[in-house]
Design an enzyme around this catalytic site. Structure first.
Site, PDB file in Angstrom:
ATOM      1  N   HIS A 119       1.028  -1.367   0.083  1.00 16.53           N
ATOM      2  CA  HIS A 119      -0.004  -0.100  -0.002  1.00 16.53           C
ATOM      3  C   HIS A 119       0.927   1.165  -0.013  1.00 16.53           C
ATOM      4  O   HIS A 119       1.948   1.295   0.385  1.00 16.53           O
ATOM      5  CB  HIS A 119      -0.999  -0.016   1.334  1.00 16.53           C
ATOM      6  CG  HIS A 119      -2.189   0.928   1.234  1.00 16.53           C
ATOM      7  ND1 HIS A 119      -1.656   2.354   1.774  1.00 16.53           N
ATOM      8  CD2 HIS A 119      -3.157   1.141   1.188  1.00 16.53           C
ATOM      9  CE1 HIS A 119      -2.849   2.927   1.734  1.00 16.53           C
ATOM     10  NE2 HIS A 119      -3.778   2.058   1.572  1.00 16.53           N
ATOM     11  N   ASP A 196       2.905  -4.563   8.081  1.00 19.70           N
ATOM     12  CA  ASP A 196       1.656  -3.606   7.989  1.00 19.70           C
ATOM     13  C   ASP A 196       0.404  -4.889   8.143  1.00 19.70           C
ATOM     14  O   ASP A 196       0.143  -5.663   7.197  1.00 19.70           O
ATOM     15  CB  ASP A 196       1.670  -3.151   6.466  1.00 19.70           C
ATOM     16  CG  ASP A 196       0.465  -2.258   6.167  1.00 19.70           C
ATOM     17  OD1 ASP A 196      -0.511  -2.401   7.053  1.00 19.70           O
ATOM     18  OD2 ASP A 196       0.471  -1.701   5.193  1.00 19.70           O
ATOM     19  N   GLN A 199      -4.782  -4.940   7.270  1.00 22.92           N
ATOM     20  CA  GLN A 199      -5.916  -5.850   6.629  1.00 22.92           C
ATOM     21  C   GLN A 199      -5.905  -7.121   7.363  1.00 22.92           C
ATOM     22  O   GLN A 199      -6.768  -8.049   7.257  1.00 22.92           O
ATOM     23  CB  GLN A 199      -5.532  -6.216   5.018  1.00 22.92           C
ATOM     24  CG  GLN A 199      -5.822  -4.855   4.109  1.00 22.92           C
ATOM     25  CD  GLN A 199      -7.180  -4.324   4.392  1.00 22.92           C
ATOM     26  OE1 GLN A 199      -8.360  -5.045   4.662  1.00 22.92           O
ATOM     27  NE2 GLN A 199      -7.227  -2.926   4.064  1.00 22.92           N
ATOM     28  N   LYS A 222     -10.523   0.026  10.732  1.00 20.51           N
ATOM     29  CA  LYS A 222     -10.605  -1.428   9.897  1.00 20.51           C
ATOM     30  C   LYS A 222     -11.105  -2.571  10.772  1.00 20.51           C
ATOM     31  O   LYS A 222     -11.261  -3.561  10.282  1.00 20.51           O
ATOM     32  CB  LYS A 222      -9.427  -1.560   9.085  1.00 20.51           C
ATOM     33  CG  LYS A 222      -8.938  -0.679   8.150  1.00 20.51           C
ATOM     34  CD  LYS A 222      -7.899  -1.044   7.290  1.00 20.51           C
ATOM     35  CE  LYS A 222      -7.135   0.262   6.610  1.00 20.51           C
ATOM     36  NZ  LYS A 222      -8.186   0.734   5.393  1.00 20.51           N
ATOM     37  N   CYS A 360      -4.595   2.185  -3.603  1.00 26.17           N
ATOM     38  CA  CYS A 360      -3.252   2.632  -3.313  1.00 26.17           C
ATOM     39  C   CYS A 360      -2.276   1.833  -3.286  1.00 26.17           C
ATOM     40  O   CYS A 360      -1.421   1.510  -2.591  1.00 26.17           O
ATOM     41  CB  CYS A 360      -3.331   2.896  -1.620  1.00 26.17           C
ATOM     42  SG  CYS A 360      -4.581   4.286  -1.174  1.00 26.17           S
TER      43      CYS A 360
END
Ligand code: PLP
Length: 402
Positions: A119, A196, A199, A222, A360
């Site tokens: 991203h 990261d 998600q 999220k 992104c």
């Protein structure tokens, strides 16, 4: 899981004359009543500034804020709450590492290793750090099926690599990366690792010590929490060595006109008044998710993604990108002749909220030769019936645009 829909008031409405189907969860999830009530309760009963107050409300606000930090620590298996830094979200957490840690420890000749599926939030901060420090960016390539080319990793993981930063689950392809293996292999050459988890944090169990990562970042919004609150986990030994990035109140021990001394982590990295209500909301979101159980959420999201993957693949004209399995709870897809923006707008007219665009991931999108894709992303309140409705709408679009 359908019982949980009652906890999310926003889902019970029509969109453009149809019952709303919300499949834009990778961008942001909806919030359950438990989280909304926690915010209301905080503002109605406890609101005050944290840490420096000598009165009842300030003490209650501080307790609520620090309780949230402890919940986050146990949610991701951190050794202590001192390893949890509150940020605005994943983006700010990664910028913190790039500027504070990167600014102090990267130098010319060093390599920052990323993957081709990052991203922009896990790419642009490293481009900026590289420009400032003279370090070089390198990228782990992808296989044809959209997984990381782990064989290429052997040649890339040289002693010059000072940092490996990678997404746990791709928000574009749905690929689930082998986070533990990546961290182990990076550590073997002395590289620091950043995961990261934007998600993954709301969808599957995370244990930072089992993963063996040095940093891990995610966003509250999220995973059922409000916007504007996120987390940077940092291993205590590495946070101790990292200088602050922003200066201001709360992060100092003492200040003279010419200089100051800093507090230890996490306060050293939290200058100014934090998002107290956001942290309280994140704590409530963690309680809510724990009440359901992440293994259940993961199985549910993956089952919906598989149903969508198989269903869309069978439709005339459509193609799903990325591997079939393992896959997080999302699918990106394209149609032979319908532009993704037209397709996504057509779906919106039928009450179906998808995301259309570059997600992104512009460099990868360009490399794969797509201007954009449509993406459906699932969460605990979505149903197989909703996936089937999407398949019906996509079939209709194929006929409509023919
Ligand atoms: N990383 C990944 C993989 C994402 O999917 C996102 C958001 O979509 C981000 C980082 C950025 O998250 P935020 O905008 O909440 O900082």
């Amino acid at each position: 899981m359908e019982a949980f829909r009652a906890d999310f008031p926003i889902l019970h409405q029509e969109a453009n004359g149809h019952p709303l189907v919300y499949f834009d969860n990778a961008a942001t999830t909806q919030k359950p009543k438990a989280v909304l009530n926690a915010l209301l309760h905080y503002y109605e009963h406890d609101n005050a500034n944290v840490h420096r107050g000598l009165h009842l409300l300030s003490n209650r606000a501080t307790e609520a804020f620090e309780r949230a930090r402890a919940k986050v620590a146990s949610y991701i298996g951190a050794a202590s709450p001192e390893e949890i830094i509150f940020t605005r979200g994943t983006t700010e957490a990664i910028n913190l590492v790039a500027q504070a840690w990167g600014g102090a420890f990267l130098k010319p000749g060093d390599v920052i290793l990323l993957t081709e599926m990052e991203h922009h939030s896990n790419l642009v901060p490293w481009q900026q750090a590289a420009a400032k420090t003279g370090a070089t960016l390198k990228f782990i390539p992808l296989t044809g099926s959209g997984t990381l080319d782990m064989e290429a990793l052997d040649g890339l993981l040289t002693p010059e690599v000072k940092l490996l930063a990678f997404t746990h689950i791709s928000n574009f392809l749905g690929t689930v990366n082998p986070a533990q293996e990546l961290c182990t292999r990076a550590r073997a050459v002395g590289a620091v690792t950043l995961v990261d988890a934007a998600q993954s944090a709301g969808h599957l169990e995370l244990d930072v010590r089992a993963l063996g990562c040095d940093f891990l970042a995610f966003s509250g919004h999220k995973m059922c929490a409000p916007t504007g609150i996120g987390v940077l986990y940092g291993r205590a030994e590495i946070l101790d060595k990292t200088p602050p990035w922003q200066g201001g109140g709360e992060m100092i021990l003492s200040v003279r006109y010419e200089s100051c001394t800093y507090k230890p982590a996490p306060a050293r990295f939290e200058a100014g008044t934090p998002n107290i209500a956001g942290a309280v909301g994140l704590g409530a979101a963690i309680d809510y998710i724990n009440g359901i159980g992440r293994p259940r959420i993961q199985a549910h999201d993956e089952a919906l993604a598989l149903r969508a993957f198989e269903g869309i693949t069978e439709l005339p004209g459509y193609r799903v990108l990325g591997p079939q399995s393992p896959r997080g709870g999302l699918v990106s897809f394209v149609h032979d002749s319908i532009h993704p923006h037209d397709l996504t707008s057509f779906c919106d007219q039928k009450g179906l909220a998808l995301r259309g665009g570059h997600h992104c991931n512009q460099p990868l999108m360009k490399k794969l030769g797509f201007p954009s894709t449509s993406r459906a992303s699932f969460y605990l309140y979505n149903t197989p019936g909703e996936v089937d409705r999407m398949l019906g709408i996509l079939r209709e679009a194929d006929r409509f645009f023919a």
